[in-house]
Structures are given as structure tokens and as C-alpha cells.
Write a protein that holds these residues in place. Structure first.
Motif, PDB file in Angstrom:
ATOM      1  N   VAL A 182     -76.490  38.878   2.825  1.00  0.00           N
ATOM      2  CA  VAL A 182     -77.609  37.972   2.584  1.00  0.00           C
ATOM      3  C   VAL A 182     -78.920  38.755   2.509  1.00  0.00           C
ATOM      4  N   LEU A 183     -79.008  39.877   3.204  1.00  0.00           N
ATOM      5  CA  LEU A 183     -80.225  40.686   3.167  1.00  0.00           C
ATOM      6  C   LEU A 183     -80.477  41.234   1.770  1.00  0.00           C
ATOM      7  N   THR A 184     -79.420  41.657   1.097  1.00  0.00           N
ATOM      8  CA  THR A 184     -79.553  42.146  -0.273  1.00  0.00           C
ATOM      9  C   THR A 184     -79.882  41.010  -1.221  1.00  0.00           C
ATOM     10  N   ALA A 185     -79.200  39.890  -1.043  1.00  0.00           N
ATOM     11  CA  ALA A 185     -79.408  38.743  -1.932  1.00  0.00           C
ATOM     12  C   ALA A 185     -80.821  38.189  -1.815  1.00  0.00           C
ATOM     13  N   GLY A 186     -81.358  38.166  -0.599  1.00  0.00           N
ATOM     14  CA  GLY A 186     -82.675  37.591  -0.386  1.00  0.00           C
ATOM     15  C   GLY A 186     -83.811  38.577  -0.521  1.00  0.00           C
ATOM     16  N   GLY A 187     -83.506  39.871  -0.461  1.00  0.00           N
ATOM     17  CA  GLY A 187     -84.548  40.880  -0.498  1.00  0.00           C
ATOM     18  C   GLY A 187     -85.263  41.053   0.829  1.00  0.00           C
ATOM     19  N   ARG A 188     -84.918  40.262   1.792  1.00  0.00           N
ATOM     20  CA  ARG A 188     -85.493  40.329   3.136  1.00  0.00           C
ATOM     21  C   ARG A 188     -84.668  39.411   4.033  1.00  0.00           C
ATOM     22  N   ALA A 189     -84.987  39.406   5.307  1.00  0.00           N
ATOM     23  CA  ALA A 189     -84.289  38.522   6.237  1.00  0.00           C
ATOM     24  C   ALA A 189     -84.681  37.067   5.983  1.00  0.00           C
ATOM     25  N   PRO A 190     -83.760  36.134   6.157  1.00  0.00           N
ATOM     26  CA  PRO A 190     -84.103  34.721   5.986  1.00  0.00           C
ATOM     27  C   PRO A 190     -85.113  34.261   7.031  1.00  0.00           C
ATOM     28  N   ASP A 191     -85.892  33.243   6.666  1.00  0.00           N
ATOM     29  CA  ASP A 191     -86.774  32.613   7.642  1.00  0.00           C
ATOM     30  C   ASP A 191     -85.983  31.761   8.619  1.00  0.00           C
ATOM     31  N   VAL A 192     -84.961  31.077   8.106  1.00  0.00           N
ATOM     32  CA  VAL A 192     -84.155  30.159   8.919  1.00  0.00           C
ATOM     33  C   VAL A 192     -82.686  30.411   8.629  1.00  0.00           C
ATOM     34  N   ALA A 193     -81.877  30.529   9.676  1.00  0.00           N
ATOM     35  CA  ALA A 193     -80.426  30.628   9.542  1.00  0.00           C
ATOM     36  C   ALA A 193     -79.784  29.479  10.302  1.00  0.00           C
ATOM     37  N   LEU A 194     -78.882  28.769   9.643  1.00  0.00           N
ATOM     38  CA  LEU A 194     -78.088  27.715  10.272  1.00  0.00           C
ATOM     39  C   LEU A 194     -76.715  28.317  10.529  1.00  0.00           C
ATOM     40  N   VAL A 195     -76.438  28.625  11.795  1.00  0.00           N
ATOM     41  CA  VAL A 195     -75.336  29.515  12.153  1.00  0.00           C
ATOM     42  C   VAL A 195     -74.214  28.733  12.840  1.00  0.00           C
ATOM     43  N   PRO A 196     -73.002  28.702  12.262  1.00  0.00           N
ATOM     44  CA  PRO A 196     -71.882  28.028  12.933  1.00  0.00           C
ATOM     45  C   PRO A 196     -71.424  28.822  14.148  1.00  0.00           C
ATOM     46  N   VAL A 197     -71.278  28.145  15.279  1.00  0.00           N
ATOM     47  CA  VAL A 197     -70.932  28.842  16.526  1.00  0.00           C
ATOM     48  C   VAL A 197     -69.724  28.214  17.223  1.00  0.00           C
ATOM     49  N   GLY A 198     -69.093  27.229  16.633  1.00  0.00           N
ATOM     50  CA  GLY A 198     -67.969  26.563  17.295  1.00  0.00           C
ATOM     51  C   GLY A 198     -67.166  25.774  16.287  1.00  0.00           C
ATOM     52  N   VAL A 225     -85.677  32.461  12.542  1.00  0.00           N
ATOM     53  CA  VAL A 225     -85.189  31.429  13.451  1.00  0.00           C
ATOM     54  C   VAL A 225     -83.708  31.217  13.190  1.00  0.00           C
ATOM     55  N   SER A 226     -82.913  31.121  14.244  1.00  0.00           N
ATOM     56  CA  SER A 226     -81.484  30.849  14.126  1.00  0.00           C
ATOM     57  C   SER A 226     -81.154  29.597  14.920  1.00  0.00           C
ATOM     58  N   VAL A 227     -80.576  28.600  14.262  1.00  0.00           N
ATOM     59  CA  VAL A 227     -80.202  27.348  14.914  1.00  0.00           C
ATOM     60  C   VAL A 227     -78.676  27.261  14.952  1.00  0.00           C
ATOM     61  N   PRO A 228     -78.070  27.182  16.132  1.00  0.00           N
ATOM     62  CA  PRO A 228     -76.610  27.054  16.213  1.00  0.00           C
ATOM     63  C   PRO A 228     -76.137  25.666  15.795  1.00  0.00           C
ATOM     64  N   VAL A 229     -75.184  25.624  14.885  1.00  0.00           N
ATOM     65  CA  VAL A 229     -74.642  24.365  14.379  1.00  0.00           C
ATOM     66  C   VAL A 229     -73.109  24.434  14.415  1.00  0.00           C
ATOM     67  N   HIS A 230     -72.471  23.380  13.903  1.00  0.00           N
ATOM     68  CA  HIS A 230     -71.000  23.312  13.819  1.00  0.00           C
ATOM     69  C   HIS A 230     -70.368  23.342  15.215  1.00  0.00           C
ATOM     70  N   TRP A 231     -70.938  22.574  16.135  1.00  0.00           N
ATOM     71  CA  TRP A 231     -70.394  22.480  17.495  1.00  0.00           C
ATOM     72  C   TRP A 231     -70.939  21.197  18.132  1.00  0.00           C
ATOM     73  N   GLY A 232     -70.301  20.761  19.203  1.00  0.00           N
ATOM     74  CA  GLY A 232     -70.845  19.696  20.040  1.00  0.00           C
ATOM     75  C   GLY A 232     -70.967  18.343  19.394  1.00  0.00           C
TER      76      GLY A 232
END
Length: 299
Positions: A182-198, A225-232
């Protein structure tokens, strides 16, 4: 100007871009019902107002807990982005002429115009099965694949030197080589990541990230910013009491692992919680369970 990120449960997140020209709303993997198939929802079902007025809906793959046709019919997005090999089938099953259905191939970027606004969507590979369970019965394409989405919205932060929003909606994946492309695709780090954790079951398997694996990915990519999703959120029928701490542990565990690895910006807001990013590069998390937090405060 600001961007609001609200977790509605499982992988469903609304991202509201408040910028000159009006609000742009993106919704990921919409599941807006109390149950689907053999799964039931434990947190309260989100109100219609939490997702209505959707400009762009993203679907990462065809599993029922990510592509829910009744939820999409209720949502009525202006544009629906589907994974590769699935747009014709989704268009047929959705049967909503007012929704423009497009698909984005892995490695491809589609430039969309939504209410006069430019939105670019790039599809990235994921390590996850993309076909629909019971595809023989539903006639869903057997060769559909799972993807992650990188969304770029120019002009989201007009007071910044880099005024665009980069949103990384991971969807569902396990560990694989190149997961940080994603770093190559975006040219930089994302501002927001929605990250599956469960997940919704009692085990995860190799095609999902657990909190530690998700934190290691975030530590490599370093999103703002990283927000954990796909759980709970979801559980199998009649098995809700056997889920143990799976409704409470994965989000806080992800945040703890991320901070131990030196990855700032991990925020567990809980179902219904919100993160706001503003032009001054300030980030505030409004938890559904507790007082507002900043990225530097403990979980």
C-alpha cells in the motif's frame, strides 16, 4: 474541514469527508442488519441515518458478512465498487438502476466522479478467499477474488500541503508477502487504516489477522490513524455465550500491540465510536464506551 470515521460494526465503517463543495460519504463492506444467514449481531443495529446518503460503497469480497445484498439495497449508494470478476453478478442481484456498479482489478486505479467530486479507488491484493459461499445456488462467480481498497479523495484537507485523504480499507486478509505494498500504491502512508483484527467465529485460521499480526502490519505501514474492525459484532446462531472475550479483547489487544511496536495512532473506539481528523493534523477519538481520547492516551 474534517474527516469523520465511524465504526458501525464488523467491517462496516462510514468515512465522511467534510470539505468545500459539501460532504462526501464512503461506506465499507455494508452490513446493516441484525443478522444474516447463520450469524447474529450483538451490538445494536445502526440507525439508518448512520449510513444513508452514501456516495461510494466499497465491497472487499463476496462473503455474506462483507457483501450483504439487503443492506446494499437499503443503502442505495451512488457508486458501488466491487471486487474483480463480480460486477455483472452484483448488478444483476442488486437490481438498483440508480446505483452505478463498477469493479476495480488488482493493481488498477479507477477514477470516479461522484457529485462533482473526484475519488480514486485502487484495488490491492488480499490473502483471503473471495468466492461466495453457496455460489452454485446463487450463480455467483467462482473466480471472484478478495481485495483491499485504497481510496484517495483530493481536497479533503485544504489547509495541508498534502490536501488529499488516503483511506486504506483492508477488508479481510491473512498475512502474505507484499502486504505493505500500500505504501508504493499510495506514494506515502495512509491517513486512515481500517484494520481487521478478529472475526465472528471461535477460530481465525490463516486467512485472517489476529491483533498481533494486525499490529505488526500497522507498524510496517505507519498510517496516521488505525481503527480495529472485523471483531466484536457477529456470532453464530445460539453460540453467542461461547464466544468468551472475543467481543471485548481483540480491539484493545491490537492497540496494546501497536503501541508496544511504536506504531502511534491506533484507536479502539468501539462499535458506534468515531475518529475525527482535521486540517490542523489533530486527531480525536470519540469512543462509544468512554470519554474522548487522543492517540497518545491509553486504551
Amino acid at each position: 474541514m474534517a474527516v469523520d470515521v465511524t465504526w458501525l460494526g464488523h467491517s462496516t465503517v462510514t468515512v465522511d469527508v467534510h470539505a468545500p463543495g459539501g460532504r462526501l460519504r464512503v461506506v465499507t463492506d455494508p452490513v446493516l442488519r441484525a443478522g444474516l444467514g447463520h450469524l447474529r449481531r450483538r451490538p445494536r443495529t445502526p440507525a439508518a441515518s448512520a449510513s444513508q446518503g452514501c456516495d461510494v460503497a466499497l465491497v472487499s469480497h463476496l462473503h455474506h458478512d462483507h457483501l450483504d445484498l439487503p443492506s446494499l439495497r437499503r443503502l442505495r449508494p451512488a457508486v458501488l465498487v466491487t471486487p474483480p470478476g463480480s460486477s455483472d453478478w452484483v448488478r444483476w442481484r442488486l437490481d438498483r438502476p440508480g446505483t452505478h456498479v463498477v469493479e476495480v482489478a488488482v493493481g488498477q486505479t479507477r477514477e470516479l466522479r461522484v457529485r462533482g467530486r473526484a475519488v480514486a479507488v485502487t484495488a490491492l491484493p488480499a490473502h483471503h478467499a473471495g468466492h461466495r459461499t453457496g455460489s452454485g445456488f446463487s450463480r455467483a462467480p467462482r473466480d471472484a477474488v478478495a481485495v483491499e481498497h485504497l481510496v484517495r479523495v483530493p481536497g479533503a484537507f485544504p489547509a495541508r500541503d498534502r490536501d488529499d485523504l488516503l483511506l486504506w480499507a483492508i477488508g479481510d486478509t491473512g498475512e502474505f508477502e507484499g502486504s505493505d505494498d500500500v505504501l508504493t500504491a499510495g506514494g506515502r502512508a495512509p491517513d486512515v487504516a481500517l484494520v481487521p483484527v478478529g472475526g465472528w467465529g471461535h477460530t481465525l485460521g490463516p486467512h485472517h489477522l489476529d491483533p498481533r499480526q494486525a499490529a505488526e502490519l500497522v507498524a510496517r505501514v505507519r498510517p496516521g490513524v488505525s481503527v480495529p474492525v472485523h471483531w466484536g459484532t457477529l456470532h453464530p446462531v445460539a453460540l453467542g455465550r461461547t464466544m468468551g472475550d472475543r467481543f471485548s479483547a481483540p480491539g484493545p489487544a491490537f492497540v496494546a500491540h501497536a503501541r508496544r511496536l511504536g506504531a502511534g495512532g491506533a484507536l479502539d473506539v468501539g462499535v458506534g465510536g468515531r475518529v475525527r481528523l482535521d486540517d490542523a493534523a489533530q486527531v480525536r477519538g470519540m469512543s462509544a464506551r468512554r470519554r474522548p481520547t487522543s492517540p497518545d492516551e491509553g486504551p
